[in-house]
Motif scaffolding. Structure first.
Motif, PDB file in Angstrom:
ATOM      1  N   HIS A 119      40.463 -47.380  98.501  1.00  0.00           N
ATOM      2  CA  HIS A 119      40.981 -47.085  97.161  1.00  0.00           C
ATOM      3  C   HIS A 119      42.454 -46.684  97.226  1.00  0.00           C
ATOM      4  O   HIS A 119      43.300 -47.241  96.510  1.00  0.00           O
ATOM      5  CB  HIS A 119      40.140 -45.965  96.528  1.00  0.00           C
ATOM      6  CG  HIS A 119      40.577 -45.566  95.169  1.00  0.00           C
ATOM      7  ND1 HIS A 119      39.935 -45.988  94.027  1.00  0.00           N
ATOM      8  CD2 HIS A 119      41.598 -44.760  94.749  1.00  0.00           C
ATOM      9  CE1 HIS A 119      40.547 -45.474  92.962  1.00  0.00           C
ATOM     10  NE2 HIS A 119      41.551 -44.713  93.380  1.00  0.00           N
ATOM     11  N   GLU A 120      42.758 -45.746  98.097  1.00  0.00           N
ATOM     12  CA  GLU A 120      44.146 -45.275  98.205  1.00  0.00           C
ATOM     13  C   GLU A 120      45.056 -46.354  98.785  1.00  0.00           C
ATOM     14  O   GLU A 120      46.220 -46.466  98.402  1.00  0.00           O
ATOM     15  CB  GLU A 120      44.214 -43.981  99.015  1.00  0.00           C
ATOM     16  CG  GLU A 120      43.411 -42.830  98.427  1.00  0.00           C
ATOM     17  CD  GLU A 120      43.650 -42.568  96.951  1.00  0.00           C
ATOM     18  OE1 GLU A 120      44.764 -42.827  96.431  1.00  0.00           O
ATOM     19  OE2 GLU A 120      42.714 -42.092  96.277  1.00  0.00           O
ATOM     20  N   LEU A 121      44.537 -47.174  99.687  1.00  0.00           N
ATOM     21  CA  LEU A 121      45.328 -48.292 100.216  1.00  0.00           C
ATOM     22  C   LEU A 121      45.671 -49.302  99.117  1.00  0.00           C
ATOM     23  O   LEU A 121      46.780 -49.835  99.084  1.00  0.00           O
ATOM     24  CB  LEU A 121      44.593 -48.991 101.358  1.00  0.00           C
ATOM     25  CG  LEU A 121      44.577 -48.236 102.668  1.00  0.00           C
ATOM     26  CD1 LEU A 121      43.675 -48.943 103.679  1.00  0.00           C
ATOM     27  CD2 LEU A 121      45.988 -48.075 103.221  1.00  0.00           C
ATOM     28  N   LEU A 122      44.731 -49.548  98.222  1.00  0.00           N
ATOM     29  CA  LEU A 122      45.026 -50.459  97.107  1.00  0.00           C
ATOM     30  C   LEU A 122      46.112 -49.880  96.207  1.00  0.00           C
ATOM     31  O   LEU A 122      46.974 -50.615  95.722  1.00  0.00           O
ATOM     32  CB  LEU A 122      43.767 -50.786  96.314  1.00  0.00           C
ATOM     33  CG  LEU A 122      42.825 -51.768  97.000  1.00  0.00           C
ATOM     34  CD1 LEU A 122      41.558 -51.955  96.179  1.00  0.00           C
ATOM     35  CD2 LEU A 122      43.486 -53.108  97.262  1.00  0.00           C
ATOM     36  N   HIS A 123      46.103 -48.567  95.992  1.00  0.00           N
ATOM     37  CA  HIS A 123      47.209 -47.951  95.242  1.00  0.00           C
ATOM     38  C   HIS A 123      48.531 -48.180  95.966  1.00  0.00           C
ATOM     39  O   HIS A 123      49.549 -48.487  95.340  1.00  0.00           O
ATOM     40  CB  HIS A 123      46.985 -46.445  95.061  1.00  0.00           C
ATOM     41  CG  HIS A 123      46.053 -46.082  93.960  1.00  0.00           C
ATOM     42  ND1 HIS A 123      46.280 -46.413  92.631  1.00  0.00           N
ATOM     43  CD2 HIS A 123      44.880 -45.396  93.984  1.00  0.00           C
ATOM     44  CE1 HIS A 123      45.292 -45.952  91.893  1.00  0.00           C
ATOM     45  NE2 HIS A 123      44.425 -45.332  92.691  1.00  0.00           N
ATOM     46  N   SER A 124      48.527 -48.039  97.286  1.00  0.00           N
ATOM     47  CA  SER A 124      49.768 -48.237  98.039  1.00  0.00           C
ATOM     48  C   SER A 124      50.226 -49.687  97.989  1.00  0.00           C
ATOM     49  O   SER A 124      51.429 -49.962  97.927  1.00  0.00           O
ATOM     50  CB  SER A 124      49.613 -47.753  99.487  1.00  0.00           C
ATOM     51  OG  SER A 124      48.764 -48.586 100.232  1.00  0.00           O
ATOM     52  N   ILE A 125      49.306 -50.632  97.984  1.00  0.00           N
ATOM     53  CA  ILE A 125      49.657 -52.049  97.872  1.00  0.00           C
ATOM     54  C   ILE A 125      50.273 -52.331  96.503  1.00  0.00           C
ATOM     55  O   ILE A 125      51.295 -53.016  96.396  1.00  0.00           O
ATOM     56  CB  ILE A 125      48.418 -52.936  98.129  1.00  0.00           C
ATOM     57  CG1 ILE A 125      48.035 -52.860  99.613  1.00  0.00           C
ATOM     58  CG2 ILE A 125      48.661 -54.374  97.682  1.00  0.00           C
ATOM     59  CD1 ILE A 125      46.663 -53.427  99.925  1.00  0.00           C
ATOM     60  N   ILE A 126      49.672 -51.798  95.464  1.00  0.00           N
ATOM     61  CA  ILE A 126      50.218 -51.968  94.115  1.00  0.00           C
ATOM     62  C   ILE A 126      51.634 -51.421  94.055  1.00  0.00           C
ATOM     63  O   ILE A 126      52.540 -52.046  93.492  1.00  0.00           O
ATOM     64  CB  ILE A 126      49.300 -51.301  93.066  1.00  0.00           C
ATOM     65  CG1 ILE A 126      48.042 -52.160  92.887  1.00  0.00           C
ATOM     66  CG2 ILE A 126      50.020 -51.090  91.729  1.00  0.00           C
ATOM     67  CD1 ILE A 126      46.962 -51.522  92.052  1.00  0.00           C
ATOM     68  N   VAL A 174      41.966 -50.738  90.523  1.00  0.00           N
ATOM     69  CA  VAL A 174      41.734 -50.237  91.884  1.00  0.00           C
ATOM     70  C   VAL A 174      40.265 -49.854  92.063  1.00  0.00           C
ATOM     71  O   VAL A 174      39.652 -50.209  93.078  1.00  0.00           O
ATOM     72  CB  VAL A 174      42.681 -49.055  92.201  1.00  0.00           C
ATOM     73  CG1 VAL A 174      42.239 -48.319  93.455  1.00  0.00           C
ATOM     74  CG2 VAL A 174      44.111 -49.557  92.359  1.00  0.00           C
ATOM     75  N   ASN A 175      39.682 -49.157  91.106  1.00  0.00           N
ATOM     76  CA  ASN A 175      38.266 -48.786  91.217  1.00  0.00           C
ATOM     77  C   ASN A 175      37.371 -50.010  91.317  1.00  0.00           C
ATOM     78  O   ASN A 175      36.474 -50.070  92.160  1.00  0.00           O
ATOM     79  CB  ASN A 175      37.830 -47.932  90.022  1.00  0.00           C
ATOM     80  CG  ASN A 175      38.059 -46.466  90.237  1.00  0.00           C
ATOM     81  OD1 ASN A 175      38.035 -45.977  91.354  1.00  0.00           O
ATOM     82  ND2 ASN A 175      38.297 -45.764  89.160  1.00  0.00           N
ATOM     83  N   GLY A 176      37.608 -50.987  90.450  1.00  0.00           N
ATOM     84  CA  GLY A 176      36.779 -52.192  90.454  1.00  0.00           C
ATOM     85  C   GLY A 176      36.886 -52.972  91.754  1.00  0.00           C
ATOM     86  O   GLY A 176      35.876 -53.364  92.348  1.00  0.00           O
ATOM     87  N   LEU A 177      38.117 -53.185  92.221  1.00  0.00           N
ATOM     88  CA  LEU A 177      38.310 -53.940  93.464  1.00  0.00           C
ATOM     89  C   LEU A 177      37.775 -53.174  94.674  1.00  0.00           C
ATOM     90  O   LEU A 177      37.140 -53.762  95.559  1.00  0.00           O
ATOM     91  CB  LEU A 177      39.785 -54.279  93.661  1.00  0.00           C
ATOM     92  CG  LEU A 177      40.355 -55.321  92.706  1.00  0.00           C
ATOM     93  CD1 LEU A 177      41.864 -55.465  92.903  1.00  0.00           C
ATOM     94  CD2 LEU A 177      39.660 -56.669  92.893  1.00  0.00           C
ATOM     95  N   THR A 178      38.022 -51.879  94.720  1.00  0.00           N
ATOM     96  CA  THR A 178      37.541 -51.081  95.845  1.00  0.00           C
ATOM     97  C   THR A 178      36.023 -51.067  95.899  1.00  0.00           C
ATOM     98  O   THR A 178      35.427 -51.298  96.963  1.00  0.00           O
ATOM     99  CB  THR A 178      38.065 -49.636  95.757  1.00  0.00           C
ATOM    100  OG1 THR A 178      39.483 -49.652  95.733  1.00  0.00           O
ATOM    101  CG2 THR A 178      37.593 -48.811  96.940  1.00  0.00           C
ATOM    102  N   ASN A 179      35.398 -50.795  94.775  1.00  0.00           N
ATOM    103  CA  ASN A 179      33.935 -50.757  94.759  1.00  0.00           C
ATOM    104  C   ASN A 179      33.339 -52.121  95.083  1.00  0.00           C
ATOM    105  O   ASN A 179      32.329 -52.211  95.787  1.00  0.00           O
ATOM    106  CB  ASN A 179      33.430 -50.240  93.414  1.00  0.00           C
ATOM    107  CG  ASN A 179      33.774 -48.781  93.196  1.00  0.00           C
ATOM    108  OD1 ASN A 179      34.077 -48.052  94.133  1.00  0.00           O
ATOM    109  ND2 ASN A 179      33.759 -48.359  91.945  1.00  0.00           N
ATOM    110  N   GLY A 180      33.978 -53.184  94.600  1.00  0.00           N
ATOM    111  CA  GLY A 180      33.519 -54.535  94.915  1.00  0.00           C
ATOM    112  C   GLY A 180      33.646 -54.850  96.403  1.00  0.00           C
ATOM    113  O   GLY A 180      32.704 -55.341  97.031  1.00  0.00           O
ATOM    114  N   LEU A 181      34.817 -54.567  96.981  1.00  0.00           N
ATOM    115  CA  LEU A 181      35.015 -54.817  98.416  1.00  0.00           C
ATOM    116  C   LEU A 181      34.069 -53.976  99.269  1.00  0.00           C
ATOM    117  O   LEU A 181      33.482 -54.473 100.236  1.00  0.00           O
ATOM    118  CB  LEU A 181      36.458 -54.515  98.821  1.00  0.00           C
ATOM    119  CG  LEU A 181      37.487 -55.594  98.543  1.00  0.00           C
ATOM    120  CD1 LEU A 181      38.898 -55.072  98.807  1.00  0.00           C
ATOM    121  CD2 LEU A 181      37.213 -56.821  99.409  1.00  0.00           C
TER     122      LEU A 181
END
Length: 108
Positions: A57-64, A80-87
């Motif tokens: 989750h936090e890594l996706l924030h950093s990518i954004i 971020v929540n949707g992609l993280t939970n999906g992955l």
């Protein structure tokens, strides 16, 4: 295997910091991304899949942030929540996929 001390996202290295739950920004937060400080914080109390989900989750924030994806705060959190939970779900349901991806990444 231990979590690394730092992780590189784009051009910047972020320090990974283990915090006590009381340090987290909100009572139910398990992690937080700080772009200026170069820190991804996570709670010491969290373990297992939940911990892996928080780090992703936090890594996706950093990518954004690093790739200048322009989202308002609410939209970013939803994405971020949707992609993280999906992955996380895909990785939990298909553990052999993670091993396969690791071999492909090592091939270069």
């Amino acid at each position: 295997m231990n979590i690394p001390d730092k992780i590189k996202v784009g051009y910047k290295k972020y320090k990974l910091e283990k915090w006590k739950q009381t340090v987290a920004n909100a009572g139910d937060a398990h992690g937080q991304f700080f772009s200026k400080e170069g820190v991804i914080g996570y709670t010491a109390e969290e373990t297992g899949v939940s911990h892996a989900n928080t780090i992703l989750h936090e890594l996706l924030h950093s990518i954004i942030y690093q790739w200048s994806i322009d989202l308002d705060e609410k939209t970013e959190e939803i994405v971020v929540n949707g992609l993280t939970n999906g992955l996380t779900t895909v990785f939990v349901d298909n553990p052999e996929l993670v091993d396969y991806l690791k071999t492909k990444i090592k091939e270069g």
